[in-house]
Design a protein around this motif. Structure first.
Motif, PDB file in Angstrom:
ATOM      1  N   GLN A 181      -1.895  -6.379  23.577  1.00 49.15           N
ATOM      2  CA  GLN A 181      -1.791  -7.725  23.008  1.00 49.15           C
ATOM      3  C   GLN A 181      -2.835  -7.929  21.917  1.00 49.15           C
ATOM      4  OE1 GLN A 181       0.583 -10.436  24.023  1.00 49.15           O
ATOM      5  NE2 GLN A 181      -0.130 -10.740  21.915  1.00 49.15           N
ATOM      6  N   GLY A 182      -4.062  -7.488  22.175  1.00 45.22           N
ATOM      7  CA  GLY A 182      -5.112  -7.643  21.178  1.00 45.22           C
ATOM      8  C   GLY A 182      -4.814  -6.876  19.903  1.00 45.22           C
ATOM      9  N   CYS A 183      -4.336  -5.643  20.042  1.00 48.43           N
ATOM     10  CA  CYS A 183      -3.989  -4.838  18.867  1.00 48.43           C
ATOM     11  C   CYS A 183      -2.855  -5.491  18.090  1.00 48.43           C
ATOM     12  CB  CYS A 183      -3.595  -3.433  19.307  1.00 48.43           C
ATOM     13  SG  CYS A 183      -3.207  -2.317  17.944  1.00 48.43           S
ATOM     14  N   LEU A 189      -0.884  -8.653  13.378  1.00 46.56           N
ATOM     15  CA  LEU A 189      -0.183  -9.837  12.873  1.00 46.56           C
ATOM     16  C   LEU A 189      -1.126 -10.722  12.058  1.00 46.56           C
ATOM     17  CD1 LEU A 189       2.096 -10.764  15.913  1.00 46.56           C
ATOM     18  CD2 LEU A 189       2.634  -9.364  13.907  1.00 46.56           C
ATOM     19  N   ASP A 190      -2.399 -10.772  12.445  1.00 45.55           N
ATOM     20  CA  ASP A 190      -3.391 -11.484  11.629  1.00 45.55           C
ATOM     21  C   ASP A 190      -3.443 -10.884  10.221  1.00 45.55           C
ATOM     22  OD1 ASP A 190      -4.077 -13.137  13.722  1.00 45.55           O
ATOM     23  OD2 ASP A 190      -5.874 -11.998  14.281  1.00 45.55           O
ATOM     24  N   ALA A 191      -3.459  -9.556  10.169  1.00 46.30           N
ATOM     25  CA  ALA A 191      -3.506  -8.880   8.872  1.00 46.30           C
ATOM     26  C   ALA A 191      -2.249  -9.148   8.065  1.00 46.30           C
ATOM     27  CB  ALA A 191      -3.695  -7.376   9.085  1.00 46.30           C
ATOM     28  N   MET A 192      -1.109  -9.198   8.727  1.00 48.47           N
ATOM     29  CA  MET A 192       0.146  -9.545   8.036  1.00 48.47           C
ATOM     30  C   MET A 192       0.045 -10.925   7.412  1.00 48.47           C
ATOM     31  SD  MET A 192       3.428  -8.316  10.328  1.00 48.47           S
ATOM     32  CE  MET A 192       4.494  -9.516   9.513  1.00 48.47           C
ATOM     33  N   ALA A 207       2.913  -2.191   8.829  1.00 41.38           N
ATOM     34  CA  ALA A 207       2.142  -3.354   9.278  1.00 41.38           C
ATOM     35  C   ALA A 207       2.089  -3.468  10.802  1.00 41.38           C
ATOM     36  CB  ALA A 207       2.735  -4.636   8.695  1.00 41.38           C
ATOM     37  N   LEU A 208       3.158  -3.063  11.500  1.00 38.90           N
ATOM     38  CA  LEU A 208       3.213  -3.251  12.949  1.00 38.90           C
ATOM     39  C   LEU A 208       3.876  -2.096  13.682  1.00 38.90           C
ATOM     40  CD1 LEU A 208       2.854  -5.141  15.460  1.00 38.90           C
ATOM     41  CD2 LEU A 208       5.148  -6.027  14.957  1.00 38.90           C
ATOM     42  N   ALA A 209       5.059  -1.699  13.258  1.00 37.73           N
ATOM     43  CA  ALA A 209       5.865  -0.754  14.029  1.00 37.73           C
ATOM     44  C   ALA A 209       5.184   0.595  14.196  1.00 37.73           C
ATOM     45  CB  ALA A 209       7.237  -0.571  13.373  1.00 37.73           C
ATOM     46  N   PHE A 210       4.480   1.075  13.169  1.00 38.75           N
ATOM     47  CA  PHE A 210       3.772   2.348  13.292  1.00 38.75           C
ATOM     48  C   PHE A 210       2.390   2.200  13.941  1.00 38.75           C
ATOM     49  CE2 PHE A 210       0.527   5.138  11.384  1.00 38.75           C
ATOM     50  CZ  PHE A 210       0.846   6.307  12.077  1.00 38.75           C
ATOM     51  N   PRO A 211       1.516   1.333  13.438  1.00 37.48           N
ATOM     52  CA  PRO A 211       0.140   1.352  13.958  1.00 37.48           C
ATOM     53  C   PRO A 211       0.011   0.933  15.413  1.00 37.48           C
ATOM     54  CG  PRO A 211       0.445  -0.475  12.418  1.00 37.48           C
ATOM     55  CD  PRO A 211       1.667   0.383  12.320  1.00 37.48           C
ATOM     56  N   LEU A 212       0.878   0.052  15.915  1.00 41.11           N
ATOM     57  CA  LEU A 212       0.734  -0.383  17.307  1.00 41.11           C
ATOM     58  C   LEU A 212       0.958   0.766  18.293  1.00 41.11           C
ATOM     59  CD1 LEU A 212       0.311  -2.521  19.487  1.00 41.11           C
ATOM     60  CD2 LEU A 212       2.739  -3.111  19.278  1.00 41.11           C
ATOM     61  N   ALA A 235       5.255  -6.757  21.327  1.00 38.04           N
ATOM     62  CA  ALA A 235       5.462  -6.771  19.879  1.00 38.04           C
ATOM     63  C   ALA A 235       6.496  -7.814  19.473  1.00 38.04           C
ATOM     64  CB  ALA A 235       5.890  -5.386  19.405  1.00 38.04           C
ATOM     65  N   LEU A 236       7.636  -7.862  20.160  1.00 38.11           N
ATOM     66  CA  LEU A 236       8.694  -8.798  19.777  1.00 38.11           C
ATOM     67  C   LEU A 236       8.301 -10.244  20.077  1.00 38.11           C
ATOM     68  CD1 LEU A 236      11.987  -6.952  20.809  1.00 38.11           C
ATOM     69  CD2 LEU A 236      11.013  -7.244  18.524  1.00 38.11           C
TER      70      LEU A 236
END
Length: 403
Positions: A120-122, A127-130, A142-147, A365-366
């Motif tokens: 959740q934190g990651c 999402l903050d960066a987005m 932005a999300l799908a790869f780094p998480l 994520a969703l």
């Protein structure tokens, strides 16, 4: 020998998808007219492709369809690289039972559940960066790869600064026809060399991570993992731990954004997310087929006799669209009434070891994405969203979104 002959013409595998969300039309045609089809794989070897739900479940669970046989010298294979007998994915009982039990002892539901705050934190950080970057944003980097890659690296104890290199190696290893053989072999070697060095470092200085726990089994357990088993287990966990989930996040978001009523249903009710994740896993899985198997004796599938020695490839994606098991199977319905179980994570003793982790990441994520960006939409026409091809795992390679 058979009341229902296999497809007369050999089909070239893998099939090309018409777009990122739809399976190849071959699957529906084969389910309806010829559930067993002769295919020619990139290696040049032939196999029977199994497409209907019941037969796929049989192949996945019947011990007469062997994985270990695919690792024998000269055995049929999908791509350029032969299977390795020390890989968990290439084992039958009792070897599979022993290795699976050892890793399952460490890769527990409790260990996965304990990752929830970190996942959740990651997710929140990404999402903050987005939000700071602003729209439009490409959701893949932005999300799908780094998480998923961050989660699996932290779980295994792999340094995060190596994640780009790891992603390049693993993406290359999963290629079937899109890259030269030499490059695939080099990626295998690079990943094995890197993880071999990391295992040696964990032996000298263990940490509080899954790889260190597996190293301790290798060194001390009576049913110990040998060195090659340990290395291939690390490779499998690392690749499967991020490639499938990365692609599934992208596939899932694209499916929701191209089905506005389904997007809205999930956005309005966060409690609907777990069921939506299951439906998305059924509707847009990140892979079409399960691992190759070989019949060790004559086996009847439906009305067809599969002779001993035949290579068989079971289509998970096709089984998930079987109208005999799923009402309106070609329709995305996030409120689908539970019925038949989708087969995206497999079935039987080889059921995906990381299914719980993948579900947890997908749900977080969703739910987080839709909560933070309720007006999320595609920033390009759906038909312009690029997708991967020629790989065992597939998904979108870029997903421009706005809000």
């Amino acid at each position: 020998m058979t009341d229902n002959p296999v497809e007369k013409d050999t089909l070239a595998y893998p099939f090309e998808r018409p777009n990122a969300l739809e399976p190849c039309p071959h699957y529906k045609r084969l389910r309806e007219t010829c559930p067993l089809a002769d295919i020619r794989m990139p290696s040049g070897d032939h196999a029977l492709l199994v497409t209907d739900y019941d037969a796929v479940r049989t192949v996945l669970s019947d011990a007469r369809f062997s994985r270990a046989a695919t690792a024998r010298p000269g055995a049929p294979r999908i791509g350029t690289e032969p299977q390795n007998a020390k890989n968990l994915l290439s084992m039958d009982p009792p070897e599979h039972t022993r290795v699976r039990r050892l890793v399952s002892r460490e890769f527990t539901a409790r260990r996965v559940a304990a990752l929830r705050p970190r996942i959740q934190g990651c997710t929140d950080e990404l999402l903050d960066a987005m939000e700071r970057t602003g729209a439009p944003t490409d959701l893949v980097p932005a999300l799908a790869f780094p998480l998923p890659v961050t989660v699996i690296c932290e779980l295994l104890g792999v340094p995060l600064d190596e994640r780009e290199q790891i992603a390049e190696w693993s993406g290359t290893v999963l290629s079937t026809v899109s890259l030269p053989v030499e490059r695939i072999v080099a990626a295998h070697t690079g990943l094995a060399t890197y993880l071999g060095g990391l295992i040696a470092a964990k032996q000298r200085e263990p940490g509080d991570d899954l790889l260190s726990a597996l190293v301790s089994i290798h060194e001390a357990d009576a049913e110990r993992l040998d060195e090659e088993e340990l290395l291939h287990l690390a490779i499998t966990l690392l690749i499967a731990g991020h490639e499938t989930t990365t692609n599934q996040i992208g596939n899932s978001v694209l499916a929701l954004l191209t089905h506005p009523e389904q997007f809205e249903a999930v956005r309005r009710d966060p409690g609907a997310v777990p069921a939506a994740v299951e439906e998305l896993l059924r509707f847009v899985p990140p892979g079409d087929e399960a691992t190759l198997r070989i019949a060790t004796e004559d086996v009847k599938l439906g009305d067809t006799l599969v002779p001993a020695g035949t290579a068989v490839l079971a289509s998970l994606a096709s089984a998930n669209r079987d109208a005999g098991q799923f009402t309106d199977a070609d329709t995305l319905d996030v409120a689908r009434t539970p019925g038949a179980q989708h087969l995206t994570f497999g079935y039987g003793i080889h059921y995906c070891l990381g299914a719980g982790l993948a579900r947890l990441e997908l749900e977080i994520a969703l739910e987080s994405l839709l909560r933070r960006f309720p007006s999320l939409r595609l920033a390009v026409p759906a038909e312009e969203v690029p997708r991967s091809s020629g790989r065992l795992i597939h998904g979108v390679t870029s997903l421009p979104v706005a809000w």
